[in-house]
Design an enzyme around this catalytic site. Structure first.
Site, PDB file in Angstrom:
ATOM      1  CB  ILE A 484       7.629   0.574  -2.931  1.00  0.00           C
ATOM      2  CG1 ILE A 484       6.329   0.667  -2.107  1.00  0.00           C
ATOM      3  CG2 ILE A 484       8.636  -0.507  -2.204  1.00  0.00           C
ATOM      4  CD1 ILE A 484       5.587  -0.901  -2.289  1.00  0.00           C
ATOM      5  CD  GLU A 725      -1.318  -4.246   0.462  1.00  0.00           C
ATOM      6  OE1 GLU A 725      -1.743  -4.576  -0.457  1.00  0.00           O
ATOM      7  OE2 GLU A 725      -0.194  -4.251   0.959  1.00  0.00           O
TER       8      GLU A 725
END
Length: 770
Positions: A484, A725
């Site tokens: 992504i 993250e």
């Protein structure tokens, strides 16, 4: 999978890249394809019979459709159909058929399933036409009439309706408590009791959601979808429409950003499939930027945190409660409060988590879901406690440092957070920081320094990987993984190249096709530890097979050699003790008379060993802000982010991940919020003109440090953890704490806008629920 899939256009490193090792700064091998336009995204695939679909969005928050007038739309030249709940193709009716692999418990939303309206912006029709322009114009002519019901979209006014989630999604760990946090808080000599709030944020990746369904003459559907898992989208389509997996192939070789928005299939996918089934031809559906605000989002969240401490800073009590929104259809849950039970040593911890059902679309994971909000609240509360104690905020955190997760009573598999504190503080110059707020100024700007801790799960899942060595020396490794924009192509190619001792330009990693070996959904910073470990495992099996073939060659220089005796490098196998005794890989395959050698590996976590440990990545974020009090303007001028995330495989893409996450953290802290007009239950600033994100002018110096760490509990093969993250966690808290240090004004809600600095923070409930 023995051959390259031509449609994937899997990139390989340019010639001259050479041999690589873990930790090197290798440029993205897919970079050239992206900047030249060679990379094709979901809305860029074509078919001769392609029709175009445009979604008609609903305008009420709750009720039922009483009628839809499509006559004007159907009269537009080129319009083929206006599909509604009344004339759509057959779809399965039971909930289980529409649950994707990451669905929370409840009843999933199905577009055009019935006349019922669940939220404002819900798709109510799909116009299909020969051209996009015809479809777009006709969509404006569809007239929808409603029977409107009363709705509720205000979290802060419905906190008294909160309940503990009745249903949990897979992987969610309900919060637990230890000791007696309430009693310990009430007995503590120094206390902090504050409320915090985080507004709604929406994913806004550059690529909008799109699905191109190419229908073959035999009815097979090849779908190019913007998704974080081709196999999840295939699962969703095949189950929802009663198709076999052989009738559907989903591909996503390039994804223009997702950040969690592609974890679940979005509604353009089933709509495009419906169009293809109804017309029996290929169909493309692309959402508008405004419609990108009409599905899941980072949920609005309220917190109350109470901390108790001894005068020397020793934590005596941690009490963190949170309430967040969910939809009427599903109980969406996030791990929000659990982090407060892992960060610091404390024997009395009370955690509570509830949800409120509103008339919105089900919220959706967004980068560091739960932690981005939960750690923000906890780390601002820790800063408040530090000032109550008249203690340096970093010293307070070091005072309560722990190598054991208190709530689980387990040691961390690895934890170099102390080194993050040390290196980050040294790079930032923290020792020069005066304790008192409003003590630093530069011209007409007040200067403040703040810091925060970050934490995120170190995840590893299950995957299958295929590795094929061809007779020309080229290695093709395959798994249905997704890139992504995080660098998956590059990192996986690096792992394979290093394992097989090949130059990068001879390695191709295939991803983004549902027919490839199984891979988990790309999310949670798990791809390197999971798919990467699978790549390593497949290459190790391949090395054993090739070596066995080499030892059987006539007069082999490697006769009787075992794997531990040899090294693979420069396209050959040679003895470690005598590199002159070598065999080229191409020679091995030629001698055996084979075109290729293939090995497959099934990657599974070492669960029995892992369950004995708490597994996490950690960070220390240091931030400088400059505040113009007259204008309420805040500039984040410096950020140092020190990260402990196991062995770093690709230094360049890892640093890019952290830098990008810090940018988003600044945006979350100062800019991003989707505002609701509760009278209509509608998001109002659903565009880039009014949904404010950080721009280049808002971003200054970002310094990323990776401290040395090697975690063989999380990743036996690589020693790695994830970095996607952790970079955002703690950033908003560090900004908030820096603003307090600069001004003496404590802001407990995000975003921290000029209006809040000038007029005061957002008003929160005076009497929060017990």
């Amino acid at each position: 999978m023995t051959d390259l899939i031509p449609e994937l256009r899997a990139p390989s490193a340019p010639a001259g890249t050479g041999r690589v090792k873990s930790g090197m700064a290798v440029s993205r091998i897919d970079g050239r394809a992206k900047v030249t336009g060679e990379a094709q995204y979901a809305a860029e695939y074509f078919a001769p019979d392609l029709a175009y679909g445009v979604v008609v969005s609903g305008t009420v928050a709750k009720g039922r459709i009483t009628s839809i007038d499509t006559a004007e739309a159907l009269a537009v030249a080129g319009v083929l159909s206006v599909m509604t709940h009344e004339n759509r193709p057959k779809m399965r009716s039971f909930d289980l058929a529409w649950k994707d692999m990451t669905a929370p418990a409840g009843s999933p939303f199905r577009p055009l399933f019935s006349d019922e309206i669940f939220y404002s912006g819900q798709p109510v029709a799909l116009v299909l036409a020969e051209t996009f322009e015809s479809a777009r114009y006709a969509a404006t002519l569809v007239r929808v009439h409603y029977d409107v019901d009363a709705h509720e979209t205000n979290l802060l006014e419905s906190l008294d309706q909160a309940y503990e989630p009745r249903k949990m999604k897979a992987g969610f760990v309900p919060p637990s408590s230890i000791g007696d946090g309430k009693k310990a808080f009430e007995a503590a000599e120094v206390r902090v009791d504050s409320q915090y709030y985080n507004g709604v944020e929406h994913h806004n990746p550059m690529e909008m959601f799109a699905s191109t369904v190419i229908r073959a003459e035999n009815g097979h559907l090849t779908i190019y979808d913007k998704t974080q898992s081709s196999q999840n989208s295939r699962w969703y389509v095949s189950h929802g429409f009663g198709l076999s997996s052989d009738e559907v192939t989903v591909r996503n070789p390039y994804v223009g950003g997702a950040f969690g928005s592609g974890l679940r299939p979005q509604y353009q996918l089933p709509l495009a499939v419906m169009g293809a089934l109804q017309l029996e031809r290929s169909v493309r559906v692309v959402l508008t930027r405004q419609q990108m605000f009409s599905f899941g989002h980072r949920p609005e969240t309220w917190h109350r945190i109470r901390l108790g401490a001894a005068p020397d800073g020793t934590l005596k009590a941690i009490w963190h409660e949170a309430i967040q929104e969910t939809s009427r259809l599903e109980d969406y849950v996030e791990v929000i409060v659990n982090w407060s039970g892992q960060l610091y040593a404390c024997s009395d911890i009370k955690l509570g988590y509830q949800v409120v059902a509103n008339d919105r679309f089900t919220p959706l994971d967004m980068r560091a879901p739960g932690a981005a909000h939960g750690v923000h609240a906890m780390e601002v509360a820790m800063d408040e406690l530090a000032y109550e104690l008249k203690m340096d905020p970093l010293a307070l955190r070091l005072k309560n440092y722990t190598d054991v997760s208190p709530i689980e009573d387990k040691p961390f598999s690895s934890k170099e957070l102390r080194e993050c504190y040390r290196q980050g503080a040294e790079r930032f110059g923290w020792e020069k920081r005066p304790l008192e707020p409003r003590s630093m100024q530069d011209g007409d700007e007040l200067v403040g320094w703040g810091m925060a801790t970050g934490i995120w799960d170190a995840m590893v899942m299950v995957a299958r990987v295929s590795a094929v060595l061809h007779s020309n020396g080229r290695l093709v490794v395959s798994s249905a993984a997704t890139d992504i924009g995080t660098g998956t192509y590059t990192v996986m190619s690096m792992i394979a190249a290093e394992a097989m001792g090949l130059p990068m330009e001879l390695v191709t990693f295939q991803l983004g096709d549902s027919t490839l070996p199984m891979a988990p959904i790309e999310g949670g910073s798990s791809h390197v530890t999971t798919v990467g470990s699978g790549v390593f495992g497949a290459c190790e099996k391949l090395k054993k097979s090739v070596l066995k073939m080499a030892t059987k060659m006539t007069d082999s220089p490697l006769a009787k050699a075992r794997l531990r005796d040899v090294e693979f490098g420069d396209g050959a196998i040679f003895l470690k003790t005598d590199p002159s005794r070598r065999v080229e890989l191409t020679q091995v395959l030629a001698n055996a008379g084979v075109d290729q050698v293939e090995e497959k590996y099934f990657m599974t976590p070492q669960m029995l060993k892992q369950r004995k440990y708490a597994r996490a990545v950690h960070s220390a974020v240091f931030c400088e802000v400059r505040v113009n009090e007259k204008l309420g303007m805040v500039r984040v001028t410096r950020v140092v982010s020190a990260i402990a995330a196991g062995r770093i495989i690709s230094a360049k893409t890892a640093a890019s991940q952290i830098s990008g996450a810090v940018v988003w953290g600044i945006s979350q802290a100062l800019h991003e919020e989707t505002h609701t007009d509760h009278k209509y239950g509608r998001f109002m600033n659903h565009n880039f003109a009014e949904y404010h994100v950080a721009a280049n002018a808002d971003i200054h110096d970002i310094d990323v440090i990776f401290v040395e760490e090697d975690d063989r509990i999380v990743s036996k093969q690589l020693g790695a953890k994830g970095v996607g993250e952790i970079g955002i966690v703690g950033v908003a808290a560090a900004v908030s704490n820096a603003i307090f240090h600069a001004t003496g004004t404590r802001l407990r809600t995000t975003p921290m806008t000029p209006a809040k600095l000038l007029l005061g923070d957002r008003e929160l409930p005076v009497q929060p629920p017990v």
